[in-house]
Design a protein around this motif. Sequence first.
Motif, PDB file in Angstrom:
ATOM      1  N   LEU A 221      -1.058  42.740-142.138  1.00 50.34           N
ATOM      2  CA  LEU A 221      -2.470  42.406-142.369  1.00 50.34           C
ATOM      3  C   LEU A 221      -2.921  42.717-143.795  1.00 50.34           C
ATOM      4  CD1 LEU A 221      -4.079  43.577-138.998  1.00 50.34           C
ATOM      5  CD2 LEU A 221      -3.312  41.296-139.661  1.00 50.34           C
ATOM      6  N   HIS A 222      -2.015  43.288-144.607  1.00 55.66           N
ATOM      7  CA  HIS A 222      -2.287  43.574-146.023  1.00 55.66           C
ATOM      8  C   HIS A 222      -3.624  44.295-146.217  1.00 55.66           C
ATOM      9  CE1 HIS A 222       1.209  41.282-147.160  1.00 55.66           C
ATOM     10  NE2 HIS A 222       0.765  40.256-146.436  1.00 55.66           N
ATOM     11  N   SER A 223      -3.810  45.374-145.475  1.00 58.19           N
ATOM     12  CA  SER A 223      -5.061  46.124-145.588  1.00 58.19           C
ATOM     13  C   SER A 223      -4.831  47.567-145.200  1.00 58.19           C
ATOM     14  CB  SER A 223      -6.140  45.512-144.684  1.00 58.19           C
ATOM     15  OG  SER A 223      -5.730  45.535-143.331  1.00 58.19           O
ATOM     16  N   LEU A 224      -5.746  48.420-145.614  1.00 52.94           N
ATOM     17  CA  LEU A 224      -5.720  49.813-145.217  1.00 52.94           C
ATOM     18  C   LEU A 224      -6.555  50.010-143.962  1.00 52.94           C
ATOM     19  CD1 LEU A 224      -6.207  51.648-148.637  1.00 52.94           C
ATOM     20  CD2 LEU A 224      -4.106  51.540-147.286  1.00 52.94           C
ATOM     21  N   VAL A 225      -6.211  51.013-143.211  1.00 52.77           N
ATOM     22  CA  VAL A 225      -6.998  51.378-142.042  1.00 52.77           C
ATOM     23  C   VAL A 225      -8.209  52.188-142.496  1.00 52.77           C
ATOM     24  CG1 VAL A 225      -5.765  53.542-141.634  1.00 52.77           C
ATOM     25  CG2 VAL A 225      -6.807  52.354-139.714  1.00 52.77           C
ATOM     26  N   THR A 226      -9.263  52.187-141.694  1.00 54.26           N
ATOM     27  CA  THR A 226     -10.462  52.966-141.997  1.00 54.26           C
ATOM     28  C   THR A 226     -10.741  53.938-140.855  1.00 54.26           C
ATOM     29  OG1 THR A 226     -12.010  51.465-140.881  1.00 54.26           O
ATOM     30  CG2 THR A 226     -11.424  50.955-143.183  1.00 54.26           C
ATOM     31  N   PRO A 227     -11.533  54.979-141.097  1.00 57.48           N
ATOM     32  CA  PRO A 227     -11.914  55.863-139.991  1.00 57.48           C
ATOM     33  C   PRO A 227     -12.589  55.105-138.847  1.00 57.48           C
ATOM     34  CG  PRO A 227     -12.437  56.915-142.079  1.00 57.48           C
ATOM     35  CD  PRO A 227     -12.012  55.505-142.400  1.00 57.48           C
ATOM     36  N   GLU A 228     -13.311  54.038-139.176  1.00 56.73           N
ATOM     37  CA  GLU A 228     -13.959  53.230-138.141  1.00 56.73           C
ATOM     38  C   GLU A 228     -12.934  52.541-137.255  1.00 56.73           C
ATOM     39  OE1 GLU A 228     -16.699  54.205-141.249  1.00 56.73           O
ATOM     40  OE2 GLU A 228     -14.775  53.163-141.397  1.00 56.73           O
ATOM     41  N   ASP A 229     -11.832  52.065-137.850  1.00 57.47           N
ATOM     42  CA  ASP A 229     -10.762  51.435-137.076  1.00 57.47           C
ATOM     43  C   ASP A 229     -10.146  52.440-136.100  1.00 57.47           C
ATOM     44  OD1 ASP A 229     -11.038  49.057-138.563  1.00 57.47           O
ATOM     45  OD2 ASP A 229      -9.625  49.774-140.073  1.00 57.47           O
ATOM     46  N   ILE A 230      -9.917  53.637-136.594  1.00 52.68           N
ATOM     47  CA  ILE A 230      -9.324  54.686-135.764  1.00 52.68           C
ATOM     48  C   ILE A 230     -10.290  55.090-134.654  1.00 52.68           C
ATOM     49  CG2 ILE A 230      -8.330  57.006-135.781  1.00 52.68           C
ATOM     50  CD1 ILE A 230      -7.864  56.473-138.866  1.00 52.68           C
TER      51      ILE A 230
END
Length: 260
Positions: A221-230
């Motif tokens: 997905l060529h992206s970083l995870v965020t705290p919101e995703d977690i």
Amino acid sequence: MSSPIINLEGKVGLITGIANEKSISTGVAEACAEAGAKLVITYQNDKTRAFIEPIINRLGIEDVYLMDVTRTETIQEVFANIEQRHGKLDFAIHSMAFAKRDDLHGRVVDTSADGFALAMDVSTHSFVRLAKYAEPLLEKAGGGSLVTMTYLGSEKVIPNYGVMGLCKAALEAATRYLAAELGSKNIRVNAVSPGPLMTRAASGIAGFDGLMAAAVERSPLHSLVTPEDIGALTAFLVSDAGRRISGGVHFVDAGYNIVG
């Protein structure tokens, strides 16, 4: 009008490990609060309490307690307060880890015995202790959910992750054993494995910027995870929507674990 799939109305949840606005646990707390949960949060010491005041105020959290996992009496006090205030617990989130800098950045073969013991105690056995004290309150709720935070370094060698990789591997094993032991009481146990993101803990890992750049470049997905995703994944796991999910390690990393 149908109910949202993530609905935590009437549930009481304990969330540990909030250090500041960028913490993984902050994203978890926000997602669980938005889904309607009544939250209990802990802080490690007076210094960290000051950093989390904005989060406490924004989410309107009334139950805030000191918990230093190296001091068993503070864990006992937290659960005594939960029992007195709420009479039950529906879920608990474990998000804490620590290793001495030399042991984190050095070779595993050079890890000191006391450093290894400290890292395992804070990063791994603290989850076991949390589960032990949570168990009777989760039973009073008719069952519930325990979630811990892990990382890909548990199964792959990550530069400068050192002894923490061993701790996370043990943490994932503990997740499976706890799930097997507590399942008869309708207590589910899972681990969430986020991709690299910049938190206070991550800032102590040398070359972490390179890990994040690699995650963006190589993940599907060529992206970083965020705290919101977690937070979204964790809220799902502790909700009734995740009622048949237990004993697993669940990645939220834009797919990086399949290529990393």
